[in-house]
Design a protein around this motif. Structure first.
Motif, mmCIF file in Angstrom:
data_model
loop_
_atom_site.group_PDB
_atom_site.id
_atom_site.type_symbol
_atom_site.label_atom_id
_atom_site.label_comp_id
_atom_site.label_asym_id
_atom_site.label_seq_id
_atom_site.Cartn_x
_atom_site.Cartn_y
_atom_site.Cartn_z
ATOM 1 N N THR A 63 -30.032 23.095 -26.772
ATOM 2 C CA THR A 63 -29.920 23.158 -25.318
ATOM 3 C C THR A 63 -30.426 24.505 -24.846
ATOM 4 O OG1 THR A 63 -28.005 21.682 -25.314
ATOM 5 C CG2 THR A 63 -28.355 23.054 -23.356
ATOM 6 N N VAL A 96 -30.949 30.329 -25.804
ATOM 7 C CA VAL A 96 -30.116 29.373 -26.539
ATOM 8 C C VAL A 96 -28.880 30.142 -26.968
ATOM 9 C CG1 VAL A 96 -29.887 27.933 -28.591
ATOM 10 C CG2 VAL A 96 -32.071 28.034 -27.374
ATOM 11 N N ASN A 137 -37.807 22.427 -24.290
ATOM 12 C CA ASN A 137 -37.628 21.798 -25.603
ATOM 13 C C ASN A 137 -38.980 21.427 -26.204
ATOM 14 O OD1 ASN A 137 -34.909 20.800 -23.987
ATOM 15 N ND2 ASN A 137 -34.545 21.310 -26.125
#
Length: 214
Positions: A63, A96, A137
């Motif tokens: 994430t 992150v 991502n």
């Protein structure tokens, strides 16, 4: 005449400061640059320590937060049990978080700011991996982003970085084996000469040809 990608890279290399010309050639064929994970590599270049980020990270399973903000520099005491080492320009970044605490690196005293920096921020802040602004991502390739930092008028030892050492900061990020972030510190090298520059250019050429043949 249209320049090939290789010729464009060599032309760009010739426009950079002497220290970065050698550094570029060194990193292209360094073990760090070939192992497929992300790294920061620090070298003694004359009177300065020059650090460069490179390699790749697979961020498909993590994430990514942001935008966040961080100040570039080295501070092993935030918190005392871990470390803070971010290169590139200070300012907005992605991140992150929730990672294991990064191991302590540096002199263990006060915050050390960068002399000069290029590119977006990359590094670590305890349990947080700092990424270039706008990272999403997927596969993050740091090599073309020109993320550098120079600590002027100092040595690896003064920064608390032992010569010729490798420190793993994070391992298997996102549960992906080998998806690591590593810090490399290397033995001081002499100031580049014109002969060394020629050798560096040949090194770049040989390495790129070798990679294409793999």
């Amino acid at each position: 005449m249209k320049k090939s990608p290789l010729m464009k890279s060599l032309f760009s290399l010739l426009q950079t400061p002497w220290s970065l010309r050698f550094l570029f050639a060194f990193l292209v064929c360094s073990p760090a640059g070939l192992q497929g994970a992300a790294y920061i590599q620090c070298l003694q270049v004359g009177p300065d320590v020059v650090c460069v980020a490179g390699g790749t990270l697979d961020l498909t399973t993590v994430t990514i937060g942001g935008p966040g903000s961080a100040t570039s520099g080295l501070n092993p005491t935030v918190p005392i049990s871990s470390s803070y080492f971010i290169i590139g320009a200070s300012g907005t970044n992605s991140f992150v978080t929730g990672l294991p605490s990064a191991p302590s690196v540096g002199p263990g005293s006060s915050f050390l700011a960068l002399g000069t920096a290029t590119g977006s921020a990359f590094g670590w802040d305890s349990v947080t991996l700092r990424l270039p602004a706008g990272t999403t991502n997927g596969i993050l390739d740091l090599d073309p982003l020109n993320i550098t930092a120079t600590f002027a008028g100092t040595t690896l030892a003064a920064l608390g970085l032992s010569d010729n050492t490798t420190t793993t900061i994070y391992t298997d990020i996102g549960g992906i084996t080998g998806n690591n972030v590593t810090l490399f510190a290397n033995t001081p090298i002499p100031e580049p000469s014109s002969t060394l520059l020629i050798g560096s250019l040949l090194t770049v050429f040989v390495c790129r040809r070798s990679r294409r043949s793999i």
